[in-house]
Design an enzyme around this catalytic site. Structure first.
Site, mmCIF file in Angstrom:
data_model
loop_
_atom_site.group_PDB
_atom_site.id
_atom_site.type_symbol
_atom_site.label_atom_id
_atom_site.label_comp_id
_atom_site.label_asym_id
_atom_site.label_seq_id
_atom_site.Cartn_x
_atom_site.Cartn_y
_atom_site.Cartn_z
ATOM 1 N N HIS A 1 0.612 11.956 -1.017
ATOM 2 C CA HIS A 1 1.864 11.979 -1.772
ATOM 3 C C HIS A 1 2.612 10.671 -1.530
ATOM 4 C CE1 HIS A 1 5.937 13.275 -2.900
ATOM 5 N NE2 HIS A 1 5.369 14.274 -3.552
ATOM 6 N N LEU B 1 6.230 16.107 10.716
ATOM 7 C CA LEU B 1 6.987 14.856 10.788
ATOM 8 C C LEU B 1 7.884 14.759 9.566
ATOM 9 C CD1 LEU B 1 7.538 12.152 12.212
ATOM 10 C CD2 LEU B 1 5.708 11.161 10.826
#
Length: 348
Positions: A230, A126
């Site tokens: 992240h 993605l």
């Protein structure tokens, strides 16, 4: 209009651009021309195949602006992971050290290497390019995979997972990897990341610790990021959590990012997407809807999906009214079936 479709050979330059822009740690888009070209060919073959049960198929979609022809992003599905190359994870669990005579009860966390997700379907790749991270683009790109899976369930496993990119420092290095490199590997993260991206995982079995690792013995910087994502991955994780995905203690070997999971039938976008019969009309009043809908056809090789508020669902006839232009974009005819999903926040 926005269109999501299977990737094709002509999209190779755009895929290379996304591989460069995604950066280190995004292992499903390795900056390797040969591997990316293979991904496209493999995806084309997977979409074209007549599948009755999941195997080594990989499906890669691109998001295209049909007005400009520009590719804005990509997303993918691996039908059954770990069949040709082992899929490794750390699993964080609890071990109890207890001595009744001394009245000591000490639960401690350990990390154990395993292959528990072998055969699961994985959603992956993605990536939405920076200038286009606005509006419904990211949500559309993520949810369309679940619409495809709802329409083609025989192609996928009952269990769906997603590996989320782990936390990194200001130099782009995962703190967890820094410990792992010093203790077990003698290579930079960029090299390990590249080897994983191109499917060369043999070094993992050779060099990874074979026994459980006590979390309390790790450096603080490594301990703190176990199960953390992240900063650029936070929106993607929130989308999946809203779909019903949960973290059950599995983390990536190198950056300790969480792997989340859900049963296919329980994924929100699978449950809340529905089929409807196509009604094509040029009358804007008949097709004007109240919501932004993602709509896809029921094909595989010729899969097409778009997002629009210029179509309306009629519950009395269980029909979806759309314009001729939208029908052409989706490659559907009158009375054929499409699948639709309300993309508005809070939709039930």
């Amino acid at each position: 209009m926005l269109l999501i479709r299977p990737i094709s050979g002509t999209d190779f330059p755009a895929l290379m651009t996304m591989a460069r822009e995604s950066g280190a740690g995004f292992t499903s888009l390795p900056l390797d021309e040969q591997k990316l070209a293979h991904k496209i060919v493999h995806s084309e073959q997977s979409f074209a195949a007549d599948i009755q049960k999941p195997g080594n198929q990989g499906y890669l979609f691109v998001l295209e602006d049909t007005d400009t022809g520009e590719i804005l992003g990509a997303s993918g599905i691996e039908a059954a992971v770990g069949l040709s190359n082992p899929l490794y994870h750390f699993h964080k669990s609890t071990v109890v050290h207890q001595c009744k005579e001394l009245d000591i009860f000490n639960p401690v966390e350990v990390l154990t290497v395993g292959n528990d997700y072998t055969g699961a379907t994985e959603i992956c790749t993605l990536f939405l390019r920076e200038p286009f991270r606005v509006g419904l683009n990211g949500r559309f790109l993520s949810k369309v995979r679940f619409m495809f899976m709802a329409e083609q369930p025989q192609r996928f496993s009952k269990l769906v997972i997603a590996e989320m990119r782990g936390a990194a420092d200001e130099q782009g290095q995962p703190p967890f990897w820094n410990w792992l490199r010093n203790s077990f590997f003698n290579m930079e993260f960029s090299k390990a990341d590249y080897l994983i991206g191109v499917g060369n995982k043999g070094f993992i079995a050779d060099l990874m610790p074979r026994y459980p690792i006590y979390v309390d013995l790790l450096p603080e910087a490594a301990r703190k990021v176990i199960g953390q994502v992240h900063e650029n991955t936070v929106p993607a994780l929130k989308l999946l959590e809203n779909e019903g995905f949960m973290h059950r203690g599995y983390v990536d070997l190198f950056d300790a990012g969480p792997t989340v999971e859900a049963q296919l039938k329980q994924i929100k976008s699978v449950r809340q997407s529905h089929r409807a019969k196509v009604v094509i009309t040029s009358d804007e009043a008949l097709r004007k809807g109240q919501f932004q809908l993602a709509v896809c056809n029921s094909e595989s090789r010729e899969f097409r999906a778009t997002v629009t508020d210029d179509c309306r669902f009629d519950p009395d006839t269980h029909s979806l009214y759309m314009s001729p232009a939208m029908a052409d974009l989706l490659k559907v005819n009158e009375d054929e079936l499409v699948r639709y999903l309300n993309l508005d926040k809070g939709a039930k």
